[in-house]
Design a protein around this motif. Structure first.
Motif, PDB file in Angstrom:
ATOM      1  N   ILE A   1       0.838  -1.199   0.000  1.00  0.00           N
ATOM      2  CA  ILE A   1       0.000   0.000   0.000  1.00  0.00           C
ATOM      3  C   ILE A   1       0.870   1.244   0.000  1.00  0.00           C
ATOM      4  CG2 ILE A   1      -1.659   1.317   1.385  1.00  0.00           C
ATOM      5  CD1 ILE A   1      -2.902  -1.382   2.175  1.00  0.00           C
ATOM      6  N   ALA A   2       1.988   1.212   0.710  1.00  0.00           N
ATOM      7  CA  ALA A   2       2.931   2.338   0.691  1.00  0.00           C
ATOM      8  C   ALA A   2       3.470   2.538  -0.722  1.00  0.00           C
ATOM      9  CB  ALA A   2       4.072   2.082   1.669  1.00  0.00           C
TER      10      ALA A   2
ATOM     11  N   TYR B   1       1.922   1.668  -3.524  1.00  0.00           N
ATOM     12  CA  TYR B   1       0.834   2.161  -4.360  1.00  0.00           C
ATOM     13  C   TYR B   1       0.624   3.658  -4.136  1.00  0.00           C
ATOM     14  CZ  TYR B   1      -0.244  -2.804  -5.038  1.00  0.00           C
ATOM     15  OH  TYR B   1      -0.183  -4.139  -5.336  1.00  0.00           O
ATOM     16  N   ALA B   2       0.733   4.092  -2.894  1.00  0.00           N
ATOM     17  CA  ALA B   2       0.599   5.526  -2.607  1.00  0.00           C
ATOM     18  C   ALA B   2       1.706   6.314  -3.306  1.00  0.00           C
ATOM     19  CB  ALA B   2       0.639   5.764  -1.104  1.00  0.00           C
ATOM     20  N   ALA B   3       2.914   5.773  -3.285  1.00  0.00           N
ATOM     21  CA  ALA B   3       4.041   6.445  -3.936  1.00  0.00           C
ATOM     22  C   ALA B   3       3.858   6.489  -5.450  1.00  0.00           C
ATOM     23  CB  ALA B   3       5.347   5.731  -3.583  1.00  0.00           C
TER      24      ALA B   3
ATOM     25  N   LYS C   1      -4.999   6.880  -5.587  1.00  0.00           N
ATOM     26  CA  LYS C   1      -5.813   7.649  -4.649  1.00  0.00           C
ATOM     27  C   LYS C   1      -6.856   6.797  -3.931  1.00  0.00           C
ATOM     28  CE  LYS C   1      -5.317  11.948  -7.285  1.00  0.00           C
ATOM     29  NZ  LYS C   1      -6.036  13.024  -8.020  1.00  0.00           N
ATOM     30  N   THR C   2      -7.220   5.665  -4.543  1.00  0.00           N
ATOM     31  CA  THR C   2      -8.283   4.833  -3.980  1.00  0.00           C
ATOM     32  C   THR C   2      -7.897   3.362  -4.059  1.00  0.00           C
ATOM     33  OG1 THR C   2      -9.957   6.422  -4.752  1.00  0.00           O
ATOM     34  CG2 THR C   2     -10.729   4.219  -4.120  1.00  0.00           C
TER      35      THR C   2
ATOM     36  N   CYS D   1      -3.911   2.311   4.570  1.00  0.00           N
ATOM     37  CA  CYS D   1      -4.581   3.260   3.681  1.00  0.00           C
ATOM     38  C   CYS D   1      -4.741   4.621   4.361  1.00  0.00           C
ATOM     39  CB  CYS D   1      -5.944   2.714   3.254  1.00  0.00           C
ATOM     40  SG  CYS D   1      -5.869   1.410   2.005  1.00  0.00           S
TER      41      CYS D   1
ATOM     42  N   HIS E   1      -1.402   6.512   4.587  1.00  0.00           N
ATOM     43  CA  HIS E   1      -0.848   7.018   3.326  1.00  0.00           C
ATOM     44  C   HIS E   1      -1.840   7.861   2.532  1.00  0.00           C
ATOM     45  CE1 HIS E   1       2.918   4.819   3.686  1.00  0.00           C
ATOM     46  NE2 HIS E   1       2.224   3.785   4.115  1.00  0.00           N
ATOM     47  N   GLY E   2      -2.982   8.191   3.142  1.00  0.00           N
ATOM     48  CA  GLY E   2      -3.937   9.086   2.503  1.00  0.00           C
ATOM     49  C   GLY E   2      -4.714   8.476   1.353  1.00  0.00           C
ATOM     50  N   LEU E   3      -4.884   7.158   1.354  1.00  0.00           N
ATOM     51  CA  LEU E   3      -5.650   6.485   0.316  1.00  0.00           C
ATOM     52  C   LEU E   3      -7.072   6.227   0.796  1.00  0.00           C
ATOM     53  CD1 LEU E   3      -3.003   3.848  -0.802  1.00  0.00           C
ATOM     54  CD2 LEU E   3      -3.913   5.653  -2.240  1.00  0.00           C
TER      55      LEU E   3
END
Length: 224
Positions: free
Chosen positions: A56-57, A59-61, A65-66, A86, A89-91
């Motif tokens: 997930i980290a 994917y955020a990088a 966004k979702t 999530c 990391h603001g997802l």
């Protein structure tokens, strides 16, 4: 209200340890550490298997966004860790439980359409293995958001993504094939067919899987 079990309370060392054990061993995360079954569907959407926090980290990088969780909320360690990662990391985490061995309920198809019309992109959807439920939703995504014909979008349900059509998970293929067969006789838009013609119980009754594929999917691969 949270569905997380107290056994997986991430605010305690024991709970966090239990959650990691659940993710890695009970949920077969040790296999996904090697292969994420990650694929881009188009420039706005990707698909994968159950992510660990480190995924997930990543994917955020990458700018996602979702995250669409096709397994739904559950009192498990893997879900607790996913929800925490999530948030960290603001997802946005959208829980959309989807079945892999059933004719999709009409309400679930409408829900999928609503999700694809309202979420922030780019987005990533996942189930446990990234093969079956992710395949179903990928077909719907391409049709609803991109206007891709069902017969073309069905490429998302293939062995390339580890989907086994001959087993019980072939119900997903049969669902779309039933629409295509009906549409050949009486052409109509997919959602009109869903609302006016489609009968999930009839589709389920008409589907037959092969025993060897059921053993592969249910016993060997241990798919949900």
């Amino acid at each position: 209200m949270s569905v997380t079990s107290s056994r997986f309370d991430l605010s305690t060392p024991a709970g966090r340890k239990n959650a990691r054990t659940d993710l890695i061993w009970a949920d077969h995360g040790f296999l996904r550490a090697i292969y994420q079954n990650f694929h881009w569907i188009d420039e706005d959407m990707a698909r994968a298997n159950q992510p660990a926090p480190r995924h997930i980290a990543q994917y955020a990088a990458m700018g996602f966004k979702t995250i669409i969780n096709l397994r739904g909320e559950s009192p498990t360690g893997y879900f607790a860790l996913e929800a925490e990662a999530c948030a960290a990391h603001g997802l946005a985490l959208v829980n959309a439980p989807t079945g892999s061995r059933e004719a999709p309920p009409k309400a679930r198809i409408h829900r999928a359409k609503e999700i694809f019309e309202t979420i922030a992109y780019p987005a990533l959807m996942h189930c446990k293995s990234g093969a079956d439920r992710a395949g179903l939703m990928s077909v719907l995504y391409l049709h609803f958001r991109k206007g891709v014909p069902i017969e073309q979008a069905m490429e998302q349900l293939s062995l390339k993504y580890l989907h086994v059509k001959a087993g019980k998970t072939g119900m997903l293929d049969f669902f779309f094939e039933t629409y295509l067969a009906d549409n050949a006789k009486r052409p109509m838009p997919f959602m009109q067919w869903v609302d006016e013609v489609y009968e999930p119980e009839t589709v389920k009754a008409n589907f037959h899987s092969q025993w060897w594929a059921n053993v592969l999917v249910d016993k060997i691969l241990n798919r949900e």
